[in-house]
Design a protein around this motif. Structure first.
Motif, PDB file in Angstrom:
ATOM      1  N   LEU A   7       0.794  -1.223   0.000  1.00 50.79           N
ATOM      2  CA  LEU A   7       0.000   0.000   0.000  1.00 50.79           C
ATOM      3  C   LEU A   7       0.830   1.278   0.000  1.00 50.79           C
ATOM      4  CD1 LEU A   7      -2.856  -0.965   2.470  1.00 50.79           C
ATOM      5  CD2 LEU A   7      -2.771  -1.215   0.003  1.00 50.79           C
ATOM      6  N   THR A   8       1.979   1.284   0.649  1.00 50.90           N
ATOM      7  CA  THR A   8       2.765   2.514   0.736  1.00 50.90           C
ATOM      8  C   THR A   8       4.051   2.454  -0.058  1.00 50.90           C
ATOM      9  OG1 THR A   8       3.887   1.784   2.742  1.00 50.90           O
ATOM     10  CG2 THR A   8       1.873   3.079   3.016  1.00 50.90           C
ATOM     11  N   GLY A   9       4.479   1.274  -0.492  1.00 55.29           N
ATOM     12  CA  GLY A   9       5.717   1.143  -1.234  1.00 55.29           C
ATOM     13  C   GLY A   9       6.958   1.179  -0.368  1.00 55.29           C
ATOM     14  N   LYS A  10       6.772   1.152   0.963  1.00 54.16           N
ATOM     15  CA  LYS A  10       7.918   1.192   1.866  1.00 54.16           C
ATOM     16  C   LYS A  10       8.740  -0.081   1.718  1.00 54.16           C
ATOM     17  CE  LYS A  10       7.390   2.900   5.972  1.00 54.16           C
ATOM     18  NZ  LYS A  10       7.089   3.116   7.402  1.00 54.16           N
ATOM     19  N   GLY A  11      10.057   0.075   1.559  1.00 54.80           N
ATOM     20  CA  GLY A  11      10.953  -1.058   1.359  1.00 54.80           C
ATOM     21  C   GLY A  11      12.151  -0.993   2.280  1.00 54.80           C
ATOM     22  N   PRO A  12      13.127  -1.882   2.065  1.00 49.88           N
ATOM     23  CA  PRO A  12      14.313  -1.896   2.920  1.00 49.88           C
ATOM     24  C   PRO A  12      15.141  -0.620   2.768  1.00 49.88           C
ATOM     25  CG  PRO A  12      14.184  -3.890   1.590  1.00 49.88           C
ATOM     26  CD  PRO A  12      13.149  -2.963   1.081  1.00 49.88           C
ATOM     27  N   MET A  13      15.736  -0.205   3.887  1.00 50.23           N
ATOM     28  CA  MET A  13      16.667   0.916   3.887  1.00 50.23           C
ATOM     29  C   MET A  13      18.022   0.392   4.337  1.00 50.23           C
ATOM     30  SD  MET A  13      14.301   3.833   5.645  1.00 50.23           S
ATOM     31  CE  MET A  13      15.609   5.012   5.712  1.00 50.23           C
ATOM     32  N   SER A  14      19.078   1.126   4.052  1.00 45.62           N
ATOM     33  CA  SER A  14      20.403   0.683   4.478  1.00 45.62           C
ATOM     34  C   SER A  14      20.991   1.702   5.430  1.00 45.62           C
ATOM     35  CB  SER A  14      21.318   0.482   3.277  1.00 45.62           C
ATOM     36  OG  SER A  14      21.499   1.696   2.605  1.00 45.62           O
ATOM     37  N   GLY A  15      21.902   1.211   6.263  1.00 45.06           N
ATOM     38  CA  GLY A  15      22.564   2.066   7.239  1.00 45.06           C
ATOM     39  C   GLY A  15      23.772   1.353   7.793  1.00 45.06           C
ATOM     40  N   ASN A  16      24.207   1.774   8.952  1.00 41.21           N
ATOM     41  CA  ASN A  16      25.394   1.210   9.577  1.00 41.21           C
ATOM     42  C   ASN A  16      25.080   0.618  10.945  1.00 41.21           C
ATOM     43  OD1 ASN A  16      27.442   1.909   7.663  1.00 41.21           O
ATOM     44  ND2 ASN A  16      27.262   4.034   8.337  1.00 41.21           N
ATOM     45  N   ASN A  17      25.738  -0.525  11.265  1.00 46.22           N
ATOM     46  CA  ASN A  17      25.873  -0.958  12.646  1.00 46.22           C
ATOM     47  C   ASN A  17      27.080  -0.213  13.184  1.00 46.22           C
ATOM     48  OD1 ASN A  17      23.837  -2.865  13.012  1.00 46.22           O
ATOM     49  ND2 ASN A  17      25.069  -4.492  12.099  1.00 46.22           N
ATOM     50  N   VAL A  18      26.934   0.443  14.308  1.00 50.40           N
ATOM     51  CA  VAL A  18      28.051   1.184  14.890  1.00 50.40           C
ATOM     52  C   VAL A  18      28.391   0.552  16.232  1.00 50.40           C
ATOM     53  CG1 VAL A  18      28.890   3.438  15.640  1.00 50.40           C
ATOM     54  CG2 VAL A  18      27.299   3.274  13.728  1.00 50.40           C
ATOM     55  N   SER A  19      29.612   0.044  16.351  1.00 54.05           N
ATOM     56  CA  SER A  19      30.043  -0.618  17.583  1.00 54.05           C
ATOM     57  C   SER A  19      30.487   0.414  18.616  1.00 54.05           C
ATOM     58  CB  SER A  19      31.188  -1.580  17.288  1.00 54.05           C
ATOM     59  OG  SER A  19      32.354  -0.854  16.951  1.00 54.05           O
ATOM     60  N   HIS A  20      30.768  -0.072  19.813  1.00 52.86           N
ATOM     61  CA  HIS A  20      31.250   0.797  20.882  1.00 52.86           C
ATOM     62  C   HIS A  20      32.587   1.431  20.493  1.00 52.86           C
ATOM     63  CE1 HIS A  20      31.520   2.313  24.938  1.00 52.86           C
ATOM     64  NE2 HIS A  20      32.731   1.788  25.076  1.00 52.86           N
ATOM     65  N   ALA A  21      33.388   0.717  19.693  1.00 53.57           N
ATOM     66  CA  ALA A  21      34.670   1.239  19.215  1.00 53.57           C
ATOM     67  C   ALA A  21      34.509   2.098  17.959  1.00 53.57           C
ATOM     68  CB  ALA A  21      35.624   0.087  18.929  1.00 53.57           C
ATOM     69  N   ASN A  22      33.261   2.397  17.599  1.00 55.67           N
ATOM     70  CA  ASN A  22      32.912   3.241  16.452  1.00 55.67           C
ATOM     71  C   ASN A  22      33.275   2.587  15.112  1.00 55.67           C
ATOM     72  OD1 ASN A  22      31.526   5.526  15.669  1.00 55.67           O
ATOM     73  ND2 ASN A  22      33.380   6.722  15.365  1.00 55.67           N
ATOM     74  N   ASN A  23      33.322   1.238  15.071  1.00 52.97           N
ATOM     75  CA  ASN A  23      33.471   0.533  13.807  1.00 52.97           C
ATOM     76  C   ASN A  23      32.123   0.519  13.107  1.00 52.97           C
ATOM     77  OD1 ASN A  23      36.115  -0.115  14.476  1.00 52.97           O
ATOM     78  ND2 ASN A  23      35.503  -2.014  15.473  1.00 52.97           N
ATOM     79  N   LYS A  24      32.129   0.738  11.802  1.00 48.82           N
ATOM     80  CA  LYS A  24      30.875   0.798  11.052  1.00 48.82           C
ATOM     81  C   LYS A  24      30.825  -0.330  10.033  1.00 48.82           C
ATOM     82  CE  LYS A  24      30.701   5.761  11.631  1.00 48.82           C
ATOM     83  NZ  LYS A  24      31.960   5.874  12.374  1.00 48.82           N
ATOM     84  N   THR A  25      29.750  -1.110  10.082  1.00 47.08           N
ATOM     85  CA  THR A  25      29.516  -2.152   9.087  1.00 47.08           C
ATOM     86  C   THR A  25      28.114  -1.951   8.535  1.00 47.08           C
ATOM     87  OG1 THR A  25      28.749  -3.681  10.799  1.00 47.08           O
ATOM     88  CG2 THR A  25      31.061  -3.831  10.136  1.00 47.08           C
ATOM     89  N   ARG A  26      27.926  -2.228   7.253  1.00 42.88           N
ATOM     90  CA  ARG A  26      26.634  -1.981   6.601  1.00 42.88           C
ATOM     91  C   ARG A  26      25.592  -2.978   7.079  1.00 42.88           C
ATOM     92  NH1 ARG A  26      26.106   2.878   5.010  1.00 42.88           N
ATOM     93  NH2 ARG A  26      24.694   2.397   3.325  1.00 42.88           N
ATOM     94  N   ARG A  27      24.369  -2.513   7.138  1.00 40.65           N
ATOM     95  CA  ARG A  27      23.239  -3.353   7.515  1.00 40.65           C
ATOM     96  C   ARG A  27      21.994  -2.885   6.783  1.00 40.65           C
ATOM     97  NH1 ARG A  27      20.194  -2.228  12.988  1.00 40.65           N
ATOM     98  NH2 ARG A  27      18.620  -3.044  11.601  1.00 40.65           N
ATOM     99  N   ARG A  28      20.931  -3.676   6.892  1.00 41.23           N
ATOM    100  CA  ARG A  28      19.655  -3.324   6.261  1.00 41.23           C
ATOM    101  C   ARG A  28      18.589  -3.155   7.330  1.00 41.23           C
ATOM    102  NH1 ARG A  28      18.102  -7.471   1.785  1.00 41.23           N
ATOM    103  NH2 ARG A  28      16.583  -5.866   1.268  1.00 41.23           N
ATOM    104  N   PHE A  29      17.773  -2.129   7.169  1.00 39.46           N
ATOM    105  CA  PHE A  29      16.602  -1.930   8.015  1.00 39.46           C
ATOM    106  C   PHE A  29      15.398  -2.397   7.212  1.00 39.46           C
ATOM    107  CE2 PHE A  29      19.635   1.205   9.513  1.00 39.46           C
ATOM    108  CZ  PHE A  29      19.541   1.076  10.895  1.00 39.46           C
ATOM    109  N   LEU A  30      14.777  -3.498   7.618  1.00 42.13           N
ATOM    110  CA  LEU A  30      13.651  -4.063   6.882  1.00 42.13           C
ATOM    111  C   LEU A  30      12.337  -3.521   7.435  1.00 42.13           C
ATOM    112  CD1 LEU A  30      14.844  -7.767   6.676  1.00 42.13           C
ATOM    113  CD2 LEU A  30      15.066  -5.987   4.957  1.00 42.13           C
TER     114      LEU A  30
END
Length: 93
Positions: A7-30
């Motif tokens: 109905l709205t066309g809302k789909g997955p978005m992408s972003g980062n997992n950010v660790s306590h040490a500020n390491n960034k790895t890609r992830r998906r928000f479903l």
């Protein structure tokens, strides 16, 4: 089966997992998709959709499937939902 709201066309978005040490790895928000059956008052029958919970709240807020479809943009709707919208518009005219 795609992870996209019918109905709205809302789909997955992408972003980062950010660790306590500020390491960034890609992830998906479903999107939070649910299989629901919505009733059309105009047509007197029900339709199955794969809808996000935010869209389900919007359908309730607007007063049901018929009034939601009247205000919905054609570009956001899935092909099945677009057919339902045209059926509702034809029956109410």
């Amino acid at each position: 089966m795609s992870r996209r709201c019918d109905l709205t066309g809302k789909g997955p978005m992408s972003g980062n997992n950010v660790s306590h040490a500020n390491n960034k790895t890609r992830r998906r928000f479903l999107p939070n998709l649910q299989d629901v059956t919505l009733m059309s008052d105009t047509l007197g029958r029900s339709f199955k959709f794969r809808v996000s919970s935010a869209a389900l709240r919007t359908v309730d807020h607007r007063g049901g499937l018929d009034s939601f479809m009247a205000k919905a943009k054609d570009a956001e709707l899935s092909p099945e939902a677009l057919k339902v919208k045209k059926e509702i518009a034809k029956a109410s005219a």
